[in-house]
Write an enzyme that holds these catalytic residues in place. Structure first.
Site, PDB file in Angstrom:
ATOM      1  N   THR A   8       0.862  -1.181   0.000  1.00  0.00           N
ATOM      2  CA  THR A   8       0.000   0.000   0.000  1.00  0.00           C
ATOM      3  C   THR A   8       0.900   1.233   0.000  1.00  0.00           C
ATOM      4  OG1 THR A   8      -0.186  -0.350   2.403  1.00  0.00           O
ATOM      5  CG2 THR A   8      -2.069  -0.958   1.058  1.00  0.00           C
ATOM      6  N   CYS A  68       7.022   1.294   5.618  1.00  0.00           N
ATOM      7  CA  CYS A  68       6.168   1.394   6.817  1.00  0.00           C
ATOM      8  C   CYS A  68       6.236   2.789   7.416  1.00  0.00           C
ATOM      9  CB  CYS A  68       6.580   0.347   7.849  1.00  0.00           C
ATOM     10  SG  CYS A  68       6.230  -1.349   7.364  1.00  0.00           S
TER      11      CYS A  68
END
Length: 430
Positions: free
Chosen positions: A88, A263
């Site tokens: 993502t 992240c």
């Protein structure tokens, strides 16, 4: 669902076999029948040979695993419990890019049958699973959530390169769209997670919990980076300050550095995006991101100043950058802030050489259009140790001097070395 999976009457499909998907697929395959799916056929071929493309998992982990690897979407139709672990990312404007998640949801939707389960592991903003993914599943399957299929969210907590905190030893957060879904999903994950599972009260809570894990780390590191800028102007060694402050029992051990990867450097933008959709512009989160994203330019400017102070013409200098991966001892180069640092140095027409024992030269060329050298050259006017690979930790002053031109500069972005003025190197660390 758990009982039929355990009896291998039905099987699990893991969609996306990167640093998150492959470990969980192989762990599931110790207990259940598993289909490992990825759109990259080259990666699938490697896994079929028992090789991890990320070089995180040993070949032994593939042995005796009840798993079949495939890039054929039709093979997903034989699965009944789907785990989505696709990337993502954000786009060039720092806006969440949900295309991989949407494409995965389309594939799963076309394979869904009444009674099936879908669990998302990809990091998203709160509400994404139910508001963005479920409609895609419903459209492509013709089924309705609750009556036709169940959905859940279980955020990944994989830490690449960490051999101590591994998948099975980290408490796993799980959630479901209703009580039955939560119970079954918890049972499936509970079968492989030694540390146990935490049952979140809702999918949105689980999504929010994941995203703030990395927001918190991002903010703490941004504070250290800002402190390092302030202390540098004062002529104070930031690491010595942190060492002294760390003698207090409740001082958190964060250090300054480049914040990249998929992240910490990405997830805050998901929460920022959702907050702005709701009409709120977060100040603290946005400030932390701005500081961390600005560190490559700050370091490049600092080196430029040091070169000029020594009478060097940047256009006639050569600098070695050691390390490109987003963190130590991994091969992953995605969202590497070292690449941003190299670009910043090139803006000053500095001749930059780049080495990294873990990165793939082909991937570096494809991702960043940069050339990764096999070994360093010599006569460098400056060296930047940008990543704390184990291979670099044992290096000493004599090694750096052997690579350097007269009046050399060593920038230590990870605080790996202890070098004094008597060593004949101008040493700077964040």
């Amino acid at each position: 669902m758990f009982n039929v999976l355990k009896q291998k009457e039905k099987q699990i499909a893991v969609i996306g076999l990167g640093y998150v998907g492959l470990p969980i697929a192989l762990e599931f395959a110790r207990q259940f029948r598993v289909i490992g799916f990825d759109i990259n056929e080259d990666r699938i071929a490697m896994m079929q040979r028992g090789e991890d493309p990320s070089r995180e998992i040993s070949p032994d982990a593939f042995s005796h695993a009840d798993i079949s690897f495939t890039a054929n979407p039709d093979d997903l139709k034989s699965a009944n419990f789907f785990v989505v672990a696709v990337p993502t990312p954000v786009d060039d404007y720092k806006v969440p890019d949900l295309k991989p998640l949407q494409r995965a949801s389309e594939l799963v939707g076309r394979a869904l049958k009444p009674g099936d389960y879908v669990v998302y592991e990809s990091t998203v903003y709160p509400g994404c699973t139910e508001d963005d993914c479920v409609p895609v599943l419903e459209k492509n399957s013709g089924l309705k959530l609750g009556k036709g299929f169940k959905v859940g969210y279980s955020p990944e907590r994989i830490n690449p390169g960490d051999k101590q905190h591994t998948l099975t030893t980290i408490l796993k957060v799980v959630s479901g769209n209703d009580t039955e879904a939560l119970r079954e999903i918890a049972a499936v994950y509970g079968a492989i997670i030694q540390a146990g599972v935490y049952q979140a009260p809702s999918i949105k809570v689980a999504e929010a919990a994941k995203v703030i894990e990395n927001v918190q780390r991002d903010l703490n590191i941004s504070l250290m980076n800002e402190l390092s800028i302030i202390f540098d102007k004062m002529g104070i060694d930031t690491h010595e300050v942190l060492k002294a402050a760390g003698t207090k029992w409740n001082f958190l051990p964060f250090t300054p550095g480049l914040v990249g990867g998929h992240c910490i450097g990405i997830d805050p933008y998901y929460l920022l995006y959702k907050a702005r959709q709701l009409g709120y512009d977060p100040q603290v989160i946005n400030s932390g991101r701005r500081i961390n994203d600005g560190m490559p330019a700050y370091i490049a400017t600092k080196l430029l100043q040091m070169l000029l102070q020594r009478g060097k013409n940047p256009r006639q200098t050569k600098v070695l950058v050691m390390g490109l991966t987003f963190k130590e001892n991994v091969s992953d180069i995605r969202n590497s802030k070292v690449a941003d640092l190299v670009r910043e140095l090139m803006k000053y027409a500095i001749n930059v050489h780049l080495v990294d024992p873990h990165a793939s030269p082909n991937e570096v060329a494809q991702e960043y259009r940069m050339t990764l050298m096999d070994t360093p050259s010599n006569q460098y006017d400056g060296i930047i140790v940008a990543v704390g690979h184990d291979e670099y930790r044992s290096l000493d002053v004599s090694y750096f001097k052997s690579l350097m031109n007269g009046a050399p500069i060593l920038m230590d972005l990870k605080g790996l070395f202890t070098i004094t003025k008597g060593d004949g190197i101008e040493y700077w660390r964040m």
